[in-house]
Design a protein around this motif. Sequence first.
Motif, PDB file in Angstrom:
ATOM      1  N   THR A  89      -9.959  -4.175  -7.776  1.00 53.53           N
ATOM      2  CA  THR A  89      -8.908  -4.802  -7.112  1.00 53.53           C
ATOM      3  C   THR A  89      -8.760  -4.599  -5.133  1.00 53.53           C
ATOM      4  O   THR A  89      -9.351  -3.029  -5.857  1.00 53.53           O
ATOM      5  CB  THR A  89      -7.698  -4.791  -7.617  1.00 53.53           C
ATOM      6  OG1 THR A  89      -7.475  -4.883  -9.034  1.00 53.53           O
ATOM      7  CG2 THR A  89      -6.445  -5.560  -6.905  1.00 53.53           C
ATOM      8  N   ASP A  90      -8.987  -4.770  -4.600  1.00 51.12           N
ATOM      9  CA  ASP A  90      -9.004  -4.204  -3.407  1.00 51.12           C
ATOM     10  C   ASP A  90      -7.685  -3.155  -3.573  1.00 51.12           C
ATOM     11  O   ASP A  90      -6.470  -4.154  -2.247  1.00 51.12           O
ATOM     12  CB  ASP A  90      -9.075  -5.645  -2.417  1.00 51.12           C
ATOM     13  CG  ASP A  90      -9.100  -4.847  -0.637  1.00 51.12           C
ATOM     14  OD1 ASP A  90      -9.353  -3.347  -0.357  1.00 51.12           O
ATOM     15  OD2 ASP A  90      -9.290  -6.061  -0.183  1.00 51.12           O
ATOM     16  N   VAL A  91      -7.798  -2.570  -2.981  1.00 56.20           N
ATOM     17  CA  VAL A  91      -5.915  -1.745  -2.953  1.00 56.20           C
ATOM     18  C   VAL A  91      -6.363  -1.228  -1.356  1.00 56.20           C
ATOM     19  O   VAL A  91      -5.555  -0.981  -1.239  1.00 56.20           O
ATOM     20  CB  VAL A  91      -6.347  -0.547  -4.154  1.00 56.20           C
ATOM     21  CG1 VAL A  91      -4.906   0.364  -3.909  1.00 56.20           C
ATOM     22  CG2 VAL A  91      -6.142  -0.462  -5.898  1.00 56.20           C
ATOM     23  N   ALA A  92      -7.081  -0.938  -0.670  1.00 57.23           N
ATOM     24  CA  ALA A  92      -7.432  -0.428   0.263  1.00 57.23           C
ATOM     25  C   ALA A  92      -6.813  -1.254   1.469  1.00 57.23           C
ATOM     26  O   ALA A  92      -5.690  -1.140   1.978  1.00 57.23           O
ATOM     27  CB  ALA A  92      -9.006  -0.504   1.139  1.00 57.23           C
ATOM     28  N   THR A  93      -6.841  -2.794   1.228  1.00 57.63           N
ATOM     29  CA  THR A  93      -5.664  -3.393   2.334  1.00 57.63           C
ATOM     30  C   THR A  93      -4.420  -3.489   1.962  1.00 57.63           C
ATOM     31  O   THR A  93      -3.334  -3.289   3.095  1.00 57.63           O
ATOM     32  CB  THR A  93      -6.442  -4.735   2.071  1.00 57.63           C
ATOM     33  OG1 THR A  93      -8.203  -4.875   2.243  1.00 57.63           O
ATOM     34  CG2 THR A  93      -5.761  -6.211   3.172  1.00 57.63           C
ATOM     35  N   ALA A  96      -2.940  -0.411   3.474  1.00 59.62           N
ATOM     36  CA  ALA A  96      -2.774  -0.215   4.936  1.00 59.62           C
ATOM     37  C   ALA A  96      -1.406  -0.876   5.016  1.00 59.62           C
ATOM     38  O   ALA A  96      -0.948  -0.495   5.840  1.00 59.62           O
ATOM     39  CB  ALA A  96      -4.208  -1.109   5.341  1.00 59.62           C
ATOM     40  N   ALA A  97      -0.996  -1.975   3.928  1.00 59.12           N
ATOM     41  CA  ALA A  97      -0.202  -2.859   4.361  1.00 59.12           C
ATOM     42  C   ALA A  97       1.194  -2.211   3.834  1.00 59.12           C
ATOM     43  O   ALA A  97       2.282  -1.705   4.683  1.00 59.12           O
ATOM     44  CB  ALA A  97       0.008  -4.030   3.891  1.00 59.12           C
ATOM     45  N   THR A  98       0.951  -0.741   3.373  1.00 66.08           N
ATOM     46  CA  THR A  98       1.890  -0.397   2.569  1.00 66.08           C
ATOM     47  C   THR A  98       2.190   0.505   3.901  1.00 66.08           C
ATOM     48  O   THR A  98       3.689   1.274   4.005  1.00 66.08           O
ATOM     49  CB  THR A  98       2.742   0.017   1.398  1.00 66.08           C
ATOM     50  OG1 THR A  98       1.840  -0.752   0.115  1.00 66.08           O
ATOM     51  CG2 THR A  98       2.680   1.220   0.965  1.00 66.08           C
ATOM     52  N   ALA A  99       1.642   1.637   4.332  1.00 66.43           N
ATOM     53  CA  ALA A  99       1.654   2.293   5.084  1.00 66.43           C
ATOM     54  C   ALA A  99       1.993   1.675   6.365  1.00 66.43           C
ATOM     55  O   ALA A  99       2.682   2.522   7.148  1.00 66.43           O
ATOM     56  CB  ALA A  99       0.467   3.026   6.234  1.00 66.43           C
ATOM     57  N   THR A 100       1.460   0.158   6.580  1.00 65.20           N
ATOM     58  CA  THR A 100       2.413  -0.067   8.142  1.00 65.20           C
ATOM     59  C   THR A 100       3.870  -0.005   7.182  1.00 65.20           C
ATOM     60  O   THR A 100       4.772   0.009   8.066  1.00 65.20           O
ATOM     61  CB  THR A 100       1.913  -1.249   8.319  1.00 65.20           C
ATOM     62  OG1 THR A 100       0.327  -0.989   8.564  1.00 65.20           O
ATOM     63  CG2 THR A 100       2.772  -1.846   9.652  1.00 65.20           C
ATOM     64  N   GLN A 150      -1.123   3.200  -5.887  1.00 71.13           N
ATOM     65  CA  GLN A 150      -1.919   2.391  -4.972  1.00 71.13           C
ATOM     66  C   GLN A 150      -3.090   4.294  -5.195  1.00 71.13           C
ATOM     67  O   GLN A 150      -4.175   3.857  -5.560  1.00 71.13           O
ATOM     68  CB  GLN A 150      -1.641   2.359  -4.034  1.00 71.13           C
ATOM     69  CG  GLN A 150      -1.378   0.430  -3.983  1.00 71.13           C
ATOM     70  CD  GLN A 150      -0.115   0.791  -2.565  1.00 71.13           C
ATOM     71  OE1 GLN A 150      -0.294   1.087  -1.421  1.00 71.13           O
ATOM     72  NE2 GLN A 150      -0.262  -0.481  -1.984  1.00 71.13           N
ATOM     73  N   ARG A 151      -2.050   5.216  -4.852  1.00 72.88           N
ATOM     74  CA  ARG A 151      -3.545   6.542  -5.116  1.00 72.88           C
ATOM     75  C   ARG A 151      -3.451   6.202  -6.771  1.00 72.88           C
ATOM     76  O   ARG A 151      -4.501   6.918  -6.998  1.00 72.88           O
ATOM     77  CB  ARG A 151      -2.579   7.615  -4.240  1.00 72.88           C
ATOM     78  CG  ARG A 151      -2.326   7.426  -2.985  1.00 72.88           C
ATOM     79  CD  ARG A 151      -1.368   8.757  -2.358  1.00 72.88           C
ATOM     80  NE  ARG A 151      -0.376   9.063  -2.866  1.00 72.88           N
ATOM     81  CZ  ARG A 151       0.869   8.891  -2.835  1.00 72.88           C
ATOM     82  NH1 ARG A 151       1.147   8.327  -1.795  1.00 72.88           N
ATOM     83  NH2 ARG A 151       1.993   9.771  -3.313  1.00 72.88           N
ATOM     84  N   GLU A 152      -2.497   6.664  -7.583  1.00 75.35           N
ATOM     85  CA  GLU A 152      -3.437   6.538  -8.987  1.00 75.35           C
ATOM     86  C   GLU A 152      -3.813   5.685  -9.350  1.00 75.35           C
ATOM     87  O   GLU A 152      -4.708   6.243 -10.061  1.00 75.35           O
ATOM     88  CB  GLU A 152      -1.694   6.264  -9.660  1.00 75.35           C
ATOM     89  CG  GLU A 152      -2.340   6.093 -11.130  1.00 75.35           C
ATOM     90  CD  GLU A 152      -2.454   7.788 -12.073  1.00 75.35           C
ATOM     91  OE1 GLU A 152      -3.766   7.530 -12.901  1.00 75.35           O
ATOM     92  OE2 GLU A 152      -2.296   8.626 -11.528  1.00 75.35           O
TER      93      GLU A 152
END
Length: 249
Positions: A89-93, A96-100, A150-152
Amino acid sequence: MAFDYSYDLTLPSSRISDLQEEHARACERLGPTRCRITGLRYTVGQQGDVSANLSVKIAAPLARAFGRAGVKQAESVGATLSGADISGTDVATAAAATATERTDVAAERARIDRELARVDLSPRERAELRQQQAAAQGQATAAAATASEQRESLANTPMSFDYTTGRGTGLVDRLQDAGDTALGSIGLTVTALLWVLAALGPPLLVILLAFLVWRRWIQRWWTELMARIDRRTSRPLATAHDTSSPPLR
């Protein structure tokens, strides 16, 4: 990318417990910070078939090597890898959306705090800003929880081993599995018959004893009784006319 590993292993039922224990010990040897068991199941069916599962969370850098080692350990005791599923699963994308989102929420909360610091606000405006502040706080809490998940998922990888009774996927192995199934079916049939006998045996025994008592003692007495009744009912009865009329000359 966050990955999820799943392995399906087929092996004789007598070896499943030991293999499951070996995989669990391999996880425990890594320590709770790098691997922890999240689920363990072991079930024996009516025919003796065993199905089991072991679920772990393992540090992402170790996941692939741990999975390969687990499969090799299984093959060394006669297991067959009948299926493997590695999904990512592409968690990075999403991260990034969560950080924004968290940045935007923080900016909104700062704006609301500045507005609340004003002394010329009316009670109505202040109440509305308080509502906006509570909503922003809820969004910030939800975004923080999402970021933690997401970090987990990036740090730890779920992995599961599913164990099924069988010998393999070849023709000979399938024929042997069919023979085991036939023997298991025979065992179930015999067991069912024994249960039926255990349930119906006492009532049938009582009926048999009652029948024997009937044939030995009661039937003869009953026959004699019915014969006496028949003789009495078949004897002609004298009428009043017959007893009072004189004989004719």
